[in-house]
Design an enzyme around this catalytic site. Structure first.
Site, PDB file in Angstrom:
ATOM      1  N   GLY A  20       0.816  -1.216   0.000  1.00 23.24           N
ATOM      2  CA  GLY A  20       0.000   0.000   0.000  1.00 23.24           C
ATOM      3  C   GLY A  20       0.842   1.256   0.000  1.00 23.24           C
ATOM      4  N   TYR A  23       0.457   6.328  -2.644  1.00 27.24           N
ATOM      5  CA  TYR A  23      -0.642   7.270  -2.445  1.00 27.24           C
ATOM      6  C   TYR A  23      -1.024   7.866  -3.796  1.00 27.24           C
ATOM      7  CZ  TYR A  23      -3.322  11.218  -0.604  1.00 27.24           C
ATOM      8  OH  TYR A  23      -4.318  12.125  -0.328  1.00 27.24           O
ATOM      9  N   GLY A  24      -2.315   7.856  -4.096  1.00 23.51           N
ATOM     10  CA  GLY A  24      -2.791   8.327  -5.394  1.00 23.51           C
ATOM     11  C   GLY A  24      -3.112   7.191  -6.339  1.00 23.51           C
ATOM     12  N   ASN A  25      -2.668   5.979  -5.986  1.00 25.34           N
ATOM     13  CA  ASN A  25      -2.953   4.770  -6.762  1.00 25.34           C
ATOM     14  C   ASN A  25      -4.024   4.002  -5.987  1.00 25.34           C
ATOM     15  OD1 ASN A  25      -2.934   2.086  -7.695  1.00 25.34           O
ATOM     16  ND2 ASN A  25      -0.804   2.220  -8.347  1.00 25.34           N
ATOM     17  N   ALA A  27      -5.841   1.250  -6.423  1.00 28.23           N
ATOM     18  CA  ALA A  27      -5.728  -0.200  -6.213  1.00 28.23           C
ATOM     19  C   ALA A  27      -4.656  -0.528  -5.185  1.00 28.23           C
ATOM     20  CB  ALA A  27      -5.427  -0.892  -7.537  1.00 28.23           C
ATOM     21  N   ARG A 138      10.184   3.922  -4.885  1.00 23.72           N
ATOM     22  CA  ARG A 138      10.557   3.864  -6.297  1.00 23.72           C
ATOM     23  C   ARG A 138      11.770   4.741  -6.605  1.00 23.72           C
ATOM     24  NH1 ARG A 138       6.595   2.165 -10.733  1.00 23.72           N
ATOM     25  NH2 ARG A 138       8.609   1.167 -11.138  1.00 23.72           N
ATOM     26  N   GLU A 174       8.441  10.225 -14.279  1.00 20.50           N
ATOM     27  CA  GLU A 174       7.869   8.880 -14.117  1.00 20.50           C
ATOM     28  C   GLU A 174       8.060   8.013 -15.358  1.00 20.50           C
ATOM     29  OE1 GLU A 174       5.908   7.793 -11.122  1.00 20.50           O
ATOM     30  OE2 GLU A 174       7.104   9.437 -10.315  1.00 20.50           O
ATOM     31  N   ARG A 214       2.779  13.703 -10.377  1.00 20.27           N
ATOM     32  CA  ARG A 214       4.126  13.138 -10.252  1.00 20.27           C
ATOM     33  C   ARG A 214       5.091  13.610 -11.335  1.00 20.27           C
ATOM     34  NH1 ARG A 214       2.983   6.800  -8.513  1.00 20.27           N
ATOM     35  NH2 ARG A 214       1.239   7.210  -7.089  1.00 20.27           N
ATOM     36  N   HIS A 250      -0.821   8.207 -13.458  1.00 17.46           N
ATOM     37  CA  HIS A 250       0.018   8.311 -14.656  1.00 17.46           C
ATOM     38  C   HIS A 250      -0.897   8.453 -15.865  1.00 17.46           C
ATOM     39  CE1 HIS A 250       3.248   5.816 -12.395  1.00 17.46           C
ATOM     40  NE2 HIS A 250       3.611   7.082 -12.404  1.00 17.46           N
ATOM     41  N   ASN A 365      -2.040  -4.405  -7.072  1.00 16.69           N
ATOM     42  CA  ASN A 365      -1.056  -3.431  -6.608  1.00 16.69           C
ATOM     43  C   ASN A 365      -1.070  -2.177  -7.472  1.00 16.69           C
ATOM     44  OD1 ASN A 365       0.462  -3.385  -4.310  1.00 16.69           O
ATOM     45  ND2 ASN A 365       2.196  -4.517  -5.122  1.00 16.69           N
ATOM     46  N   CYS A 371       1.582  -0.981 -17.676  1.00 20.34           N
ATOM     47  CA  CYS A 371       2.591  -0.731 -16.638  1.00 20.34           C
ATOM     48  C   CYS A 371       3.742  -1.721 -16.729  1.00 20.34           C
ATOM     49  CB  CYS A 371       1.966  -0.841 -15.245  1.00 20.34           C
ATOM     50  SG  CYS A 371       0.921   0.541 -14.776  1.00 20.34           S
TER      51      CYS A 371
END
Length: 448
Positions: A20, A23-25, A27, A138, A174, A214, A250, A365, A371
């Protein structure tokens, strides 16, 4: 001259877990702390690679990062042997151990931005590793990413590699998740499309209010300069801040492009008409005929696009000139999205076929088909110069499945990250993988 688009898919690493962390994603956040299955995740990714290879598409493999990253933990003050570092981090700062154990490098659309030789000033393929500085877990990837890419594309006559941009918010980058390329043919000069969420220095550009943007305009411009792209071959567009606030972290969650086609949601961009007109004009000057396929919000809401990952799909050119859309199983499970796709393929448009894959481990995830892959357009002599060990074949597929079976666990929870044995399992696996893929020494534990 013949050229191919090669998809280099990320091999899911042995520490795949639901931390988890993003943040902002949506799923990623909603599945936090669930038990993961690294073995299944890796095999789901490999199955997609094999299926596309068997359909005639060029397919490669990008190795995962070494995790847990004990060097990153040491830089944060944990000391002792590697086992002691992990034990201390688990006891004192579990969120840091989770971040340093993330298998997020599987999403290779964030590994780098790639410009084909037909677009660049020096006629080489250019790679810039993404700094991914918006998320700590990341931001520690790019040094290894750069070494892996250099081992894959190691002929300086054909390939140029750039270090990641400065790791500050003004140059948040990104990678290819916010970049696509339009062209008549893969070997022709094309138009590179950079999408940003905010400007670091120009307050005239709006910004999202809930979730972070991002990618900055300034990062996009810097990559274009590094790659030697001409103004005639670049278009910059701002992603709609409202969709970022709805979980579109994204641009590859709200649009996908290939060849002369952009498949996008109605709400994907700001100043959409102006953006599409510039793409049409610039691609036209390079011999192409730009075509946009807009998905109306009345047919597919942004919420449905995010839940199903309709746009986080692969748009692939088939030998007959039509296009194939590779989507996750979640699209078929969403009635509104599936109805739209059935209408889309029934029209007389370029997208004639939809292929569905089960990528549940990655999807939970927050990462779909797009992706998981880094696209690299290569002319014949450039493809011949790629390290052959990373090009997917039936034999390599079988070898990698057997490798996964030997080394991967079939369940992993947060508590398992504290097991020092996991570190040794991962290093043993990756040491063997570098031999399978003929990468040489690319991991810190191999270089120390």
């Amino acid at each position: 001259m013949n050229a191919h688009e090669v998809n280099f898919d990320g091999l899911v690493g042995p520490t795949h877990n639901y931390g988890g962390l993003s943040y902002g994603n949506v799923a990623s956040q909603s599945n936090s702390q669930a038990l993961s299955n690294p073995k299944e995740a890796a095999k789901q990714g490999l199955a997609k690679m094999k299926a596309l290879m068997e359909l005639g598409f060029k397919q490669g493999v990008l190795a995962p990062q070494a995790r847990p990253d004990t060097a990153a933990l040491r830089s944060l003050g944990f000391s002792g042997s590697d086992e002691e570092v992990i034990r201390r981090a688990a006891k004192e700062a579990m969120p840091l151990l989770a971040a340093c154990s993330s298998a997020s490098s599987m999403w290779t659309a964030n590994a780098a931005t790639v410009s084909p030789s037909a677009d660049t000033a020096d006629g080489r393929v250019h790679f810039t590793a993404a700094n991914l500085n918006c998320k700590f877990h990341r931001s520690i990837e790019h040094p290894t990413t750069s070494r892996v890419l250099a081992a894959m594309f190691n002929d300086e006559r054909h390939f140029a590699h750039h270090a990641a941009l400065p790791a500050v918010s003004q140059f948040g980058d990104e990678g290819a998740a916010n970049h696509t390329r339009f062209c008549k043919d893969y070997g022709d000069a094309g138009v590179e499309f950079f999408v940003f969420g905010r400007s670091a220095f120009d307050s005239r550009f709006p910004a999202p209010q809930r979730y972070p943007a991002r990618q900055t305009l300034e990062a996009c411009q810097a990559v274009a300069r590094l790659h030697g792209l001409s103004e005639a071959g670049v278009v910059y567009a701002q992603q709609n801040p409202a969709v970022i606030d709805q979980g579109v972290f994204h641009n590859d969650v709200i649009s996908v492009g290939n060849g002369e086609v952009l498949f996008h949601h109605e709400d994907a961009f700001l100043d959409t008409e102006k953006v599409l007109a510039e793409l049409h004009d610039k691609l036209g000057r390079r011999g192409g005929r730009f075509r946009a396929i807009c998905v109306p919000r009345e047919q597919v809401a942004v919420e449905d696009a995010v839940k199903s990952y309709l746009f986080n799909s692969q748009l692939l050119s088939k030998a007959d000139g039509s296009m194939l859309l590779v989507v996750p199983e979640e699209c078929r499970n969403n009635p509104r999205v599936w109805n739209y796709l059935e209408r889309l393929t029934g029209d007389d448009g370029p997208i004639r076929e939809v292929k569905v894959f089960d990528l549940k481990q990655s999807m939970q995830n927050g990462g779909g088909p797009a992706c998981l892959r880094l696209r690299v357009a290569l002319k014949e002599q450039e493809l011949a110069a790629v390290n052959p060990g990373v090009i997917m074949t039936a034999g390599l597929y079988d070898t990698l499945v057997a490798w996964v079976d030997r080394h991967y666990r079939d369940r992993l929870g947060e508590a398992d990250l504290a097991d020092p044995q996991l570190l040794q399992e991962c290093r043993t696996a990756l040491d063997e993988l570098t031999q399978i893929l003929k990468l040489g020494s690319v991991y810190s534990f191999q270089l120390d």
